[in-house]
Design a protein around this motif. Sequence first.
Motif, mmCIF file in Angstrom:
data_model
loop_
_atom_site.group_PDB
_atom_site.id
_atom_site.type_symbol
_atom_site.label_atom_id
_atom_site.label_comp_id
_atom_site.label_asym_id
_atom_site.label_seq_id
_atom_site.Cartn_x
_atom_site.Cartn_y
_atom_site.Cartn_z
ATOM 1 N N GLN A 20 5.390 15.734 5.119
ATOM 2 C CA GLN A 20 5.981 15.944 6.446
ATOM 3 C C GLN A 20 7.228 16.803 6.278
ATOM 4 O OE1 GLN A 20 7.553 12.411 8.535
ATOM 5 N NE2 GLN A 20 6.035 12.861 10.122
ATOM 6 N N GLY A 21 7.097 18.087 6.581
ATOM 7 C CA GLY A 21 8.195 19.001 6.296
ATOM 8 C C GLY A 21 8.403 19.106 4.805
ATOM 9 N N ASP A 22 9.604 18.769 4.330
ATOM 10 C CA ASP A 22 9.877 18.787 2.893
ATOM 11 C C ASP A 22 10.043 17.375 2.335
ATOM 12 O OD1 ASP A 22 12.242 18.127 4.063
ATOM 13 O OD2 ASP A 22 13.468 19.607 3.022
ATOM 14 N N VAL A 23 9.412 16.402 2.989
ATOM 15 C CA VAL A 23 9.482 15.014 2.549
ATOM 16 C C VAL A 23 8.065 14.502 2.263
ATOM 17 C CG1 VAL A 23 10.178 12.659 3.144
ATOM 18 C CG2 VAL A 23 11.570 14.600 3.886
ATOM 19 N N VAL A 24 7.923 13.823 1.122
ATOM 20 C CA VAL A 24 6.624 13.255 0.732
ATOM 21 C C VAL A 24 6.645 11.751 1.012
ATOM 22 C CG1 VAL A 24 4.954 12.979 -1.134
ATOM 23 C CG2 VAL A 24 6.499 14.959 -1.118
ATOM 24 N N HIS A 25 5.671 11.280 1.750
ATOM 25 C CA HIS A 25 5.509 9.855 2.008
ATOM 26 C C HIS A 25 4.217 9.384 1.350
ATOM 27 C CE1 HIS A 25 8.600 10.047 5.169
ATOM 28 N NE2 HIS A 25 7.982 11.137 5.603
ATOM 29 N N LYS A 26 4.278 8.223 0.718
ATOM 30 C CA LYS A 26 3.046 7.568 0.245
ATOM 31 C C LYS A 26 2.942 6.220 0.947
ATOM 32 C CE LYS A 26 0.680 5.312 -3.542
ATOM 33 N NZ LYS A 26 0.763 4.788 -4.923
ATOM 34 N N LEU A 27 1.852 6.033 1.644
ATOM 35 C CA LEU A 27 1.621 4.803 2.395
ATOM 36 C C LEU A 27 0.445 4.059 1.784
ATOM 37 C CD1 LEU A 27 2.243 3.094 5.000
ATOM 38 C CD2 LEU A 27 0.484 4.475 6.136
ATOM 39 N N ARG A 28 0.633 2.784 1.452
ATOM 40 C CA ARG A 28 -0.482 1.952 0.967
ATOM 41 C C ARG A 28 -0.759 0.867 1.990
ATOM 42 N NH1 ARG A 28 -2.262 -0.324 -4.833
ATOM 43 N NH2 ARG A 28 -2.951 1.834 -4.837
ATOM 44 N N VAL A 29 -2.026 0.784 2.391
ATOM 45 C CA VAL A 29 -2.483 -0.214 3.350
ATOM 46 C C VAL A 29 -3.478 -1.122 2.657
ATOM 47 C CG1 VAL A 29 -3.670 -0.596 5.546
ATOM 48 C CG2 VAL A 29 -2.142 1.370 5.281
ATOM 49 N N LYS A 30 -3.291 -2.435 2.787
ATOM 50 C CA LYS A 30 -4.210 -3.417 2.224
ATOM 51 C C LYS A 30 -4.787 -4.264 3.350
ATOM 52 C CE LYS A 30 -1.778 -3.870 -2.203
ATOM 53 N NZ LYS A 30 -1.119 -4.813 -3.141
ATOM 54 N N GLY A 31 -5.900 -4.934 3.049
ATOM 55 C CA GLY A 31 -6.521 -5.771 4.062
ATOM 56 C C GLY A 31 -7.088 -7.047 3.468
ATOM 57 N N MET A 32 -7.237 -8.064 4.314
ATOM 58 C CA MET A 32 -7.836 -9.321 3.885
ATOM 59 C C MET A 32 -9.345 -9.181 3.739
ATOM 60 S SD MET A 32 -5.290 -11.321 3.497
ATOM 61 C CE MET A 32 -6.108 -12.922 3.375
ATOM 62 N N VAL A 33 -9.938 -8.254 4.486
ATOM 63 C CA VAL A 33 -11.371 -8.014 4.402
ATOM 64 C C VAL A 33 -11.615 -6.821 3.485
ATOM 65 C CG1 VAL A 33 -11.832 -8.975 6.673
ATOM 66 C CG2 VAL A 33 -11.293 -6.547 6.452
ATOM 67 N N LYS A 34 -12.852 -6.606 3.102
ATOM 68 C CA LYS A 34 -13.178 -5.474 2.251
ATOM 69 C C LYS A 34 -14.437 -4.795 2.765
ATOM 70 C CE LYS A 34 -15.988 -7.993 -1.155
ATOM 71 N NZ LYS A 34 -16.207 -8.259 -2.599
ATOM 72 N N GLY A 35 -14.750 -3.680 2.137
ATOM 73 C CA GLY A 35 -15.962 -2.974 2.502
ATOM 74 C C GLY A 35 -15.841 -2.245 3.834
ATOM 75 N N PHE A 36 -16.925 -2.314 4.606
ATOM 76 C CA PHE A 36 -17.024 -1.537 5.847
ATOM 77 C C PHE A 36 -15.904 -1.868 6.822
ATOM 78 C CE2 PHE A 36 -18.630 -1.291 10.249
ATOM 79 C CZ PHE A 36 -18.800 0.081 10.336
#
Length: 217
Positions: A20-36
């Motif tokens: 975003q412009g000259d800034v790097v963001h790393k976002l990690r999203v986790k969930g209780m469910v998996k797969g589809f």
Amino acid sequence: MESRIWANIQERFADFVVLQGDVVHKLRVKGMVKGFLFKRKAQGVLEQLQQGAEPKEVGGTLETMPAGAIVKAEVSPGNGSLTLHSQDGAKLDFSTPNSDADVILAAILEKAGRSFSPAQEEIGAVEAALPPMFLGLIAGLFWAAVYDSASKLAAGEEIVVKGRRQGLQKLTIWVADLLGYNGVLAIGAVLGALLLGWLVMRLVKRPLRTVWLPATA
């Protein structure tokens, strides 16, 4: 502000890198469910980011690094991951499913405000040893199961297939019967020697990774 977004969506987690412009963001999203079900959730997060949502607004764990603070960048030998190092010692890494880590890194370094020069360096001893050790663990577990079956067959014992993983049990019995007790021992010795040789070779002559450092005048 226009953003560039790269995503790595897996069964239980998803990583997004947003430039975003000259800034790097790393976002990690986790969930209780998996797969589809989780992938649907992750796709929703990706769509929000593509529509201009701020990374901090969509949930998950956020890391941020100004591109101008980058003092070193690395790309793995297989081009599947990149690591950014900042001047304050922080580190941001991202694995890409498309083997395009060098392309992502080039886009990020364009925003750094200074030029970078590529160089080659050896990977660390632990990183070099991981592939042989991982394969050795898997192969060792399978060989141990085959050896157990071969020992019982050689002793004239009847092997009863039961419980979970019956297909795998039948496979180990078939391999043990095919090779025989001595054959299983020989295969184990050869396999161990090959894995040890591979490990030693990778430690003595470690694979190279590409690193980018600020260019000197």
